[in-house]
Design an enzyme around this catalytic site. Structure first.
Site, mmCIF file in Angstrom:
data_model
loop_
_atom_site.group_PDB
_atom_site.id
_atom_site.type_symbol
_atom_site.label_atom_id
_atom_site.label_comp_id
_atom_site.label_asym_id
_atom_site.label_seq_id
_atom_site.Cartn_x
_atom_site.Cartn_y
_atom_site.Cartn_z
ATOM 1 N N LEU A 1 -9.736 -13.754 17.459
ATOM 2 C CA LEU A 1 -7.697 -13.907 18.189
ATOM 3 C C LEU A 1 -7.802 -14.846 19.214
ATOM 4 C CD1 LEU A 1 -8.354 -9.855 20.175
ATOM 5 C CD2 LEU A 1 -7.872 -10.422 17.087
ATOM 6 N N LYS B 1 -23.031 -19.483 22.364
ATOM 7 C CA LYS B 1 -22.890 -19.321 23.221
ATOM 8 C C LYS B 1 -24.129 -19.805 24.599
ATOM 9 C CE LYS B 1 -19.212 -16.660 24.760
ATOM 10 N NZ LYS B 1 -18.790 -15.168 25.750
ATOM 11 N N ASP C 1 -15.306 -17.403 31.914
ATOM 12 C CA ASP C 1 -15.290 -15.679 31.135
ATOM 13 C C ASP C 1 -15.791 -14.827 32.577
ATOM 14 O OD1 ASP C 1 -15.834 -15.488 28.563
ATOM 15 O OD2 ASP C 1 -17.782 -15.747 28.545
ATOM 16 N N GLY D 1 -25.431 -2.650 31.763
ATOM 17 C CA GLY D 1 -25.428 -4.032 30.671
ATOM 18 C C GLY D 1 -26.569 -5.184 31.266
ATOM 19 N N ALA E 1 -22.601 -11.308 28.749
ATOM 20 C CA ALA E 1 -20.710 -10.986 29.666
ATOM 21 C C ALA E 1 -21.618 -10.612 31.115
ATOM 22 C CB ALA E 1 -20.076 -10.635 29.036
ATOM 23 N N ARG F 1 -34.727 -6.898 31.311
ATOM 24 C CA ARG F 1 -33.434 -7.867 31.142
ATOM 25 C C ARG F 1 -32.946 -7.783 32.837
ATOM 26 N NH1 ARG F 1 -29.860 -7.955 25.913
ATOM 27 N NH2 ARG F 1 -29.255 -9.706 26.469
ATOM 28 N N GLY G 1 -10.756 -4.583 29.035
ATOM 29 C CA GLY G 1 -10.607 -6.583 28.663
ATOM 30 C C GLY G 1 -10.177 -7.451 27.705
HETATM 31 P P1 NAP Z 1 -25.069 -8.820 24.431
HETATM 32 O O1 NAP Z 1 -25.567 -9.931 25.375
HETATM 33 O O2 NAP Z 1 -25.202 -8.791 23.648
HETATM 34 O O3 NAP Z 1 -25.849 -8.234 26.186
HETATM 35 C C1 NAP Z 1 -25.171 -6.364 25.631
HETATM 36 C C2 NAP Z 1 -25.614 -5.850 26.603
HETATM 37 O O4 NAP Z 1 -25.602 -4.037 26.570
HETATM 38 C C3 NAP Z 1 -27.386 -5.809 27.068
HETATM 39 O O5 NAP Z 1 -27.529 -5.818 28.100
HETATM 40 C C4 NAP Z 1 -27.823 -3.943 26.092
HETATM 41 O O6 NAP Z 1 -29.034 -3.221 26.386
HETATM 42 C C5 NAP Z 1 -26.684 -3.222 26.549
HETATM 43 N N1 NAP Z 1 -26.862 -2.060 25.758
HETATM 44 C C6 NAP Z 1 -26.367 -2.317 23.899
HETATM 45 N N2 NAP Z 1 -26.391 -1.529 23.516
HETATM 46 C C7 NAP Z 1 -26.463 -0.140 24.246
HETATM 47 C C8 NAP Z 1 -26.798 1.445 24.771
HETATM 48 N N3 NAP Z 1 -26.776 1.793 23.349
HETATM 49 N N4 NAP Z 1 -26.956 1.462 26.452
HETATM 50 C C9 NAP Z 1 -26.819 0.406 27.215
HETATM 51 N N5 NAP Z 1 -26.762 -0.790 26.840
HETATM 52 C C10 NAP Z 1 -26.561 -1.161 25.858
HETATM 53 O O7 NAP Z 1 -23.276 -8.832 24.203
HETATM 54 P P2 NAP Z 1 -22.381 -10.219 25.156
HETATM 55 O O8 NAP Z 1 -21.722 -11.067 25.198
HETATM 56 O O9 NAP Z 1 -22.559 -9.251 27.141
HETATM 57 O O10 NAP Z 1 -21.360 -8.426 25.494
HETATM 58 C C11 NAP Z 1 -20.754 -7.746 26.053
HETATM 59 C C12 NAP Z 1 -19.825 -6.034 26.016
HETATM 60 O O11 NAP Z 1 -18.599 -7.405 26.566
HETATM 61 C C13 NAP Z 1 -18.991 -6.466 24.509
HETATM 62 O O12 NAP Z 1 -18.387 -5.153 23.878
HETATM 63 C C14 NAP Z 1 -18.311 -7.850 24.186
HETATM 64 O O13 NAP Z 1 -17.040 -7.416 23.046
HETATM 65 C C15 NAP Z 1 -17.794 -7.853 25.807
HETATM 66 N N6 NAP Z 1 -17.048 -9.332 26.156
HETATM 67 C C16 NAP Z 1 -16.235 -9.057 26.434
HETATM 68 C C17 NAP Z 1 -15.540 -10.074 26.804
HETATM 69 C C18 NAP Z 1 -13.618 -10.448 27.290
HETATM 70 O O14 NAP Z 1 -13.529 -11.995 27.294
HETATM 71 N N7 NAP Z 1 -13.088 -9.387 27.781
HETATM 72 C C19 NAP Z 1 -15.843 -11.674 26.588
HETATM 73 C C20 NAP Z 1 -17.327 -11.127 26.204
HETATM 74 C C21 NAP Z 1 -18.100 -10.049 26.608
HETATM 75 P P3 NAP Z 1 -30.240 -4.744 26.198
HETATM 76 O O15 NAP Z 1 -30.631 -5.332 27.370
HETATM 77 O O16 NAP Z 1 -31.061 -3.130 26.996
HETATM 78 O O17 NAP Z 1 -30.277 -4.899 25.031
#
Ligand code: NAP
Length: 289
Positions: A22, A72, A108, A133, A137, A162, A255
């Site tokens: 976006l 990143k 962020d 999580g 992020a 983690r 978000g």
């Molecule tokens: P990431 O690095 O892949 O981390 C995802 C985390 O979620 C990990 O700790 C993972 O657990 C956990 N997870 C995934 N599936 C799960 C489940 N079914 N049950 C429990 N925990 C689960 O991703 P990220 O970059 O941090 O992004 C996370 C979220 O934030 C996404 O939805 C992304 O779109 C959002 N975000 C939004 C913004 C914004 O500007 N609004 C910016 C950045 C990210 P494990 O450690 O066990 O793998």
């Protein structure tokens, strides 16, 4: 967009995939409202191509770029200098080209805190936070909240490793913030953590488009009445988590504000101008929500 001429400067986002970003719509709307002579485009850049792409940024004098998934972390090692926020987050989302010297920033965490102020009227000082999580992020948001005076942060996660390393990283950087972990499977302990939290944050992709009915299955009723619930997801605008929280009377935020604020902070770093965050947020909600 204003007419493009030889003085027009290029800004960009690199990532892979990049088709659904976006950022071009959001940034070009802000650029146009400010009357700046910039244009913002998206480029598909893989991890193995990032060094070459950044060499292009240097040699063509491109003032700045955003980097997104999956670049990143890799960008940290390829820039010449890291800001404190980028070093805290262990990730770069914004690169500023200072006369050929690339400085990596991460907007962020600051974007989340700004959005929290706008949407919930919350200040991080003294807050007891529970973050679900422990990925990229969660890290950026947690260190920023801790640096800005959060009282405590509990990481609720499915994988203890983690969560432990994130908990010790935050404690190491901000000793005044108490940290701990709780397993998402240990419902009793989780309920106790929720009962002493002022803010619950979902930093997992659970509930994100297209799996919009997926739920973390957390019993929100244990949160105190004054608590707020935030989801970093902006598509859909109201996740199952936020819907449940609102139905129980908690204040909520998605978000979209974080995405708009991180983009506004990046645009300010590149141009020095103060973008209209409201315009950027409305584009996010219009196109992504
Ligand atoms: P990431 O690095 O892949 O981390 C995802 C985390 O979620 C990990 O700790 C993972 O657990 C956990 N997870 C995934 N599936 C799960 C489940 N079914 N049950 C429990 N925990 C689960 O991703 P990220 O970059 O941090 O992004 C996370 C979220 O934030 C996404 O939805 C992304 O779109 C959002 N975000 C939004 C913004 C914004 O500007 N609004 C910016 C950045 C990210 P494990 O450690 O066990 O793998």
């Amino acid at each position: 967009l204003p007419a493009i001429g030889t003085a027009t400067r290029l800004l960009a986002v690199f990532g892979d995939p990049i088709e659904h970003s976006l950022s071009p719509a959001m940034q070009n709307a802000a650029i146009s409202a400010l009357g700046l002579d910039y244009v913002y485009l998206a480029f598909r850049v893989t991890e193995s191509e990032l060094a070459q792409a950044l060499a292009g940024v240097r040699s063509m004098g491109i003032p700045g770029v955003n980097v997104t998934i999956p670049l990143k972390q890799a960008a940290c090692a390829l820039v010449d200098e890291l800001s404190d926020d980028a070093s805290d987050a262990g990730a770069v989302n914004t690169i500023v080209n200072c006369d050929g010297r690339l400085v990596g920033h991460n907007t962020d965490g600051q974007g989340f805190v700004a959005s929290m102020g706008d949407d919930l009227g919350l200040d991080p000082r003294g807050l007891r936070v529970c973050i679900v999580g422990s990925g990229g992020a969660a890290r950026g948001v947690a260190v920023r909240l801790a640096r800005q005076g959060a009282h405590s942060i509990a990481f609720a996660a499915r994988s203890a490793d983690r969560a432990w390393s994130l908990s010790s990283l935050v404690k190491g950087r901000c000793p005044s913030c108490a940290t701990g972990i709780v397993s998402l499977c240990d419902r009793e302990q989780l309920d106790r953590v929720l009962a002493s939290s002022d803010l619950l944050i979902n930093a997992t992709p659970v509930g994100m488009y297209p799996r919009v009915e997926d739920s973390l299955g957390i019993n929100l009723a244990y949160l105190p009445k004054h608590a707020c619930v935030a989801d970093l997801i902006y598509n859909p605008a109201e996740t199952v988590l936020l819907r449940e929280a609102a139905s129980l009377g908690y204040r909520t935020m998605n978000g979209a504000g974080m995405l708009a604020h991180q983009g506004a902070l990046a645009l300010k770093l590149w141009t020095g101008a103060d973008p209209d965050v409201g315009i950027m947020r409305s584009i996010v909600l219009q196109l992504g929500g």
